[in-house]
Write an enzyme that holds these catalytic residues in place. Structure first.
Site, PDB file in Angstrom:
ATOM      1  N   HIS A 114      50.101  40.189  42.683  1.00  0.00           N
ATOM      2  CA  HIS A 114      51.162  39.551  41.913  1.00  0.00           C
ATOM      3  C   HIS A 114      50.755  38.154  41.444  1.00  0.00           C
ATOM      4  CE1 HIS A 114      55.226  37.772  41.251  1.00  0.00           C
ATOM      5  NE2 HIS A 114      55.583  39.012  40.984  1.00  0.00           N
ATOM      6  N   SER A 170      59.101  38.202  36.648  1.00  0.00           N
ATOM      7  CA  SER A 170      57.906  37.565  37.208  1.00  0.00           C
ATOM      8  C   SER A 170      56.830  37.404  36.151  1.00  0.00           C
ATOM      9  CB  SER A 170      57.343  38.401  38.362  1.00  0.00           C
ATOM     10  OG  SER A 170      58.096  38.261  39.524  1.00  0.00           O
ATOM     11  N   ASP A 180      52.847  31.629  44.779  1.00  0.00           N
ATOM     12  CA  ASP A 180      52.977  33.083  44.711  1.00  0.00           C
ATOM     13  C   ASP A 180      52.229  33.707  45.884  1.00  0.00           C
ATOM     14  OD1 ASP A 180      52.890  35.890  43.430  1.00  0.00           O
ATOM     15  OD2 ASP A 180      53.917  34.732  41.892  1.00  0.00           O
TER      16      ASP A 180
END
Length: 396
Positions: free
Chosen positions: A143, A335, A112
């Site tokens: 994120h 996600s 990521d």
């Protein structure tokens, strides 16, 4: 196809000519699976080079390096957690609160934007980090930190955010910077994670198709129609690339602990107006594609943004997890659903490992799919939108 940077998957064999012997220049980096079974090369290839490689029986995939981007959350905000909050709704929905397993002995990889290693959610966890970007090592987006928190984060402010809170190691591959990444980087990162012993690999990212079309029009001078056709061809080649890579991960699992790859399906749908099919790398055969669920009253519903043709689903709306700094934030997207599946897969992997001393990839996938349930979902839910249903943790 255009001349340019390509990813080549080839079986290593000393009796087969090397790329240099085939007259190919611009070799960037070569890395291989343990036991030398596969090479992943990123090189500049002409049409003649590609033709030569396709004639080689040891070539398994050739694909243009396409831009990768985050599957951006559709909603993101910081949250204030009250003293009476015990755990997030997703933790309860996947039955992690009822499980006797905590991920002990299992290695997880998160590919990521990196991680905030100083966040209290990751205190005491052995973080093995590798930066595939040109930026700093830490998470500059938030994120990756959020996704990692859902998989294995420790409790924060008396709130449980993580599913597998006692894993052996966390492999943190920073594959996306502020400018995104490429499918070549992701392929190499998957290889790295498997070589490092990851039992579970989690990816919440996807191919930037519009970005590739724009690159073909701006950098190569193509009109939109031929650029779109070329991008579609590259898209198909990249699906094949990830399918072949997953096949080699499966083959390698025969010789040691198994590895499964879990990826977000994408947020391109806008239900009920239209639904978009799962995007690469999740579209690759052998990769578990994850859809997102939200909660309404006493039932679970398919998130309006969640792509279709998924394998399994998990909570993906209003998910609370770690954000860079020391606090918590709420995000929505496939996600956020993906790390729920990765966390539950880690618990199932521990259950196997505790019993047999190793993790069997095929059995792990079967356990995830077979124990998922449609029961809490609204009655009109289509299997194509949620796969086997919401993932469920092992109880004992």
């Amino acid at each position: 196809m255009i001349d340019g940077n390509y990813i080549v998957l080839r079986t290593k064999n000393v009796f087969i000519p090397t790329l240099e012997n085939l007259g190919m220049a611009g070799r960037a980096e070569v890395s291989s699976f343990s036991q030398g079974s596969l090479e992943i090369e990123e090189v500049m290839l002409s049409a003649s080079d590609r033709h030569d490689l396709r004639q080689d029986p040891n070539t398994h995939a050739i694909a243009p390096a396409m831009p990768m981007q985050l599957i951006e959350p559709v909603e993101s905000s910081s949250v204030a957690v009250t003293a009476d909050t015990e755990h997030t709704w997703g933790i309860e929905a996947v039955k992690a609160t009822d499980s006797n397993f905590d991920g002990n002995g299992i290695t997880v990889a998160v590919l990521d934007t990196g991680i905030d290693p100083n966040h209290p959610a990751f205190a005491g966890i052995n973080l093995v980090r590798k930066n595939f970007t040109s930026e700093g090592d830490d998470d500059q987006n938030g994120h990756g930190t959020h996704c990692a928190g859902t998989i294995f984060g420790q409790d924060v402010e008396r709130t449980r955010i993580g599913i597998a809170r006692n894993i052996e190691r966390a492999l943190i591959g920073k594959v996306l910077g502020l400018g995104g990444g490429s499918s070549a980087t992701i392929a190499k990162a998957i290889q790295w994670a498997v070589n490092e012993g990851a039992h579970v690999v989690s990816m919440s990212l996807g191919i930037d198709f519009p970005g590739f079309v724009e690159r073909l029009t701006q950098d190569y001078g193509y009109h939109v129609k031929p650029a779109t056709s070329l991008a579609l061809e590259a898209y198909r080649a990249n699906i094949n690339l990830f399918s072949e890579l997953a096949r080699f991960v499966q083959a390698q699992s025969v010789f040691g602990n198994g590895s499964i790859i879990i990826a977000a399906s994408g947020n391109e749908s806008n239900r009920p107006e239209y639904e978009i099919a799962v995007a690469p790398p999740a579209a690759g055969t052998g990769i578990i594609a994850v859809g997102a669920l939200g909660q309404e009253a006493n039932t679970l519903t398919v998130a309006k943004f969640s792509n279709t043709q998924v394998d399994i689903s998990a909570p993906g709306v209003g998910v609370i997890s770690a954000i860079p700094g020391s606090g918590l934030g709420s995000k929505s997207g496939t996600s956020m659903a993906t790390p729920h599946v990765a966390g539950v897969a880690t618990l199932w992997a521990q259950r196997q490992n505790d019993t047999t001393g190793h993790v069997n990839r095929e059995l792990l996938i079967s356990q995830l799919i077979a124990t998922a349930t449609m029961e809490p979902l609204e009655s009109v839910t289509q299997a194509e939108d949620v796969g086997a249903g919401i993932v469920q943790a092992p109880i004992n």
